[in-house]
Design an enzyme around this catalytic site. Structure first.
Site, PDB file in Angstrom:
ATOM      1  N   LYS A 132       8.737 -16.854 -10.515  1.00 28.36           N
ATOM      2  CA  LYS A 132       7.901 -15.755 -11.216  1.00 28.36           C
ATOM      3  C   LYS A 132       6.557 -16.024 -11.844  1.00 28.36           C
ATOM      4  CE  LYS A 132       8.820 -11.693 -14.166  1.00 28.36           C
ATOM      5  NZ  LYS A 132       9.343 -11.382 -15.491  1.00 28.36           N
ATOM      6  N   ASN A 153       1.277  -1.583  -0.195  1.00 27.58           N
ATOM      7  CA  ASN A 153      -0.261  -0.192  -0.201  1.00 27.58           C
ATOM      8  C   ASN A 153       0.496   1.489   0.119  1.00 27.58           C
ATOM      9  OD1 ASN A 153       0.168   1.058   2.761  1.00 27.58           O
ATOM     10  ND2 ASN A 153      -0.054  -1.106   3.277  1.00 27.58           N
ATOM     11  N   ASP A 163      -4.589 -10.443  12.825  1.00 26.44           N
ATOM     12  CA  ASP A 163      -4.730  -9.239  13.147  1.00 26.44           C
ATOM     13  C   ASP A 163      -4.350  -9.180  14.403  1.00 26.44           C
ATOM     14  OD1 ASP A 163      -6.466  -6.743  13.813  1.00 26.44           O
ATOM     15  OD2 ASP A 163      -8.311  -7.036  13.674  1.00 26.44           O
ATOM     16  N   ILE A 164      -3.309  -8.078  14.049  1.00 32.84           N
ATOM     17  CA  ILE A 164      -1.701  -7.673  15.213  1.00 32.84           C
ATOM     18  C   ILE A 164      -2.505  -7.016  16.076  1.00 32.84           C
ATOM     19  CG2 ILE A 164       0.110  -6.346  15.443  1.00 32.84           C
ATOM     20  CD1 ILE A 164       1.154  -6.952  12.881  1.00 32.84           C
ATOM     21  N   PHE A 201      -4.522   3.006  14.470  1.00 33.55           N
ATOM     22  CA  PHE A 201      -5.296   3.777  13.839  1.00 33.55           C
ATOM     23  C   PHE A 201      -6.267   3.420  13.046  1.00 33.55           C
ATOM     24  CE2 PHE A 201      -1.641   5.966  15.154  1.00 33.55           C
ATOM     25  CZ  PHE A 201      -0.991   7.187  15.115  1.00 33.55           C
TER      26      PHE A 201
END
Length: 423
Positions: free
Chosen positions: A301, A222, A320-321, A339
């Site tokens: 690849k 991301n 889910d940390i 957050f």
């Protein structure tokens, strides 16, 4: 917008700062750096490279600093020709801003072919450097290797920032603003806390993106720059904490006084977070962790198949940390701050996350606003926290991430203190 000059500059009073200026368009900002240091009670002497004199004159910087500006290595008037040694001994800190790609490369290889590079080798005081170059130059592997080597050699690398550049490009490479640079200088010269590490609050922070491999050359990720997490780490050090930063892949220098652990994937970050959280008083999950990963990354690849226009990937959820840290049992469970990046109904969705994941505080960002959040130097937030059986909140207007980080860390530590007093 709030001022970026948020860190107390008392540490600069009476300090002797040697400012090196190399040949970049950002050299005009060196004048403001001098003004800020002088306003804080510091002394400044300036060294200009030959190329820097094409961007700003020695006379300008001499008028601002009140000291003669040095430009020549072989100056018979400077301490019998040994000016580089005299300057190196004089300085309480060496700051180079701006630092071009060429200058950084010469410093990395120990060249000493002008006054600035020579005194950089001779100076045993703290050394800080603010890179400034075109975004493509900064992203080049050679520049990244050189910046990493400077960090390894003991330089504190400040920035660079991302944004519009003089050449018209947009991206990382722009020199950090003078206020941020002087903040970093003051922070670096602030005496370290005398409290033994074992008695200082331990803060663990996750930052940056994660990379989830699809094959040996491709991955899912991301746009997180890691700036907010790194600002939080610096703010926690300022607050007297012992800080461990678990970082995904970013191009940021490690803040002074921070222990950094580099990871790539969400599972690696999860493992480090669960290992460190039980020793922490405060855990801040600021990383933009990938929700999914490839179920079976390809060993080789992935090739295009003739006549086939689609590719199907099977993705599975990552751990889910933040929820797993929050689920730890007392007394090993830290105060947990998460957050939430939202685009609508920010308070509603952030409050729901606070409850669902059993967090102590949530910092919610509205990422739909241009110029805030991912990749930017500024951010705004809504802080929501548990207040006994109730929930309270505080809005933070758009401001530099460094200032917002101090607000977040300060609020979290105050909540930890108030909780301890009621127990």
């Amino acid at each position: 917008m709030a001022s970026t000059q948020a860190f107390p500059h008392a540490a600069l009073a009476g300090k002797r700062i040697l400012l090196g200026v190399s040949a970049g368009i950002a050299a005009y900002k060196s004048a403001q750096i001098i003004r800020l240091i002088k306003q804080a009670g510091g002394e400044v002497r300036v060294v200009l490279t030959d190329g820097a004199q094409a961007f700003i004159t020695p006379l300008t910087l001499q008028a601002l600093s009140g000291e003669a500006v040095r430009t020549s290595l072989l100056d018979p008037q400077a301490e019998a020709g040994m000016g580089h040694i005299e300057l190196a001994r004089w300085a309480d800190a060496l700051l180079i801003a701006p630092a071009t790609a060429d200058l950084i490369a010469r410093l990395v290889h120990g060249l000493a072919d002008d006054l600035l590079t020579t005194l950089s080798l001779a100076c045993e005081a703290p050394r800080l450097i603010a890179p400034a170059m075109n975004q493509a130059m900064w992203r080049h592997p050679a520049s990244q290797r050189n910046a990493a080597q400077l960090d390894h050699d003991g330089w504190q690398v400040i920035g660079p920032a991302a944004g519009e550049q003089a050449c018209g490009d947009v991206g990382p490479g722009r020199m950090s603003e003078p206020e941020e640079i002087v903040d970093a200088l003051a922070r670096h010269l602030t005496p370290a806390a005398h409290t033994p590490d074992a008695q200082r609050p331990h803060v663990v922070i996750t930052a940056g993106p994660t990379r989830e491999a699809l094959d040996p050359v491709r991955y899912l990720t991301n746009q997180s720059s890691g700036k907010m997490g790194y600002a939080l780490a610096a703010a926690a050090v300022e607050a007297g904490c012992r800080v461990t930063l678990i970082s995904g892949p970013v191009t940021l220098a490690t803040p002074a006084g921070v222990e950094r652990i580099d990871v790539e994937s969400a599972r690696q970050m999860h493992d480090e977070a669960l290992r460190l959280a039980p020793s922490a008083a405060l855990f801040i999950g600021c990383a933009a962790v990938a929700d999914y990963r490839a179920e079976h990354p390809a060993e080789h690849k992935i090739k295009k198949t003739q006549g086939v226009d689609t590719l199907t990937l099977t993705l599975v959820k990552n751990p889910d940390i933040i929820a797993d840290v929050a689920a730890l049992d007392a007394p090993t469970r830290p105060f947990v701050v998460g957050f939430a990046a939202e685009t609508q109904d920010v308070a509603h969705y952030a409050g729901e996350k606070l409850s669902r994941k059993r967090l102590d505080m949530v910092v919610a960002n509205d990422v739909s606003h241009a110029g805030l959040g991912f990749g930017s130097d500024d951010n705004a937030a809504l802080l929501i926290w548990r207040a006994g059986a109730d929930v309270d909140q505080q809005s933070a207007a758009p401001q530099p991430k460094t200032a917002l980080a101090r607000l977040i860390v300060g609020k979290a530590l105050s909540l930890i203190d108030s909780t301890a007093e009621t127990m």
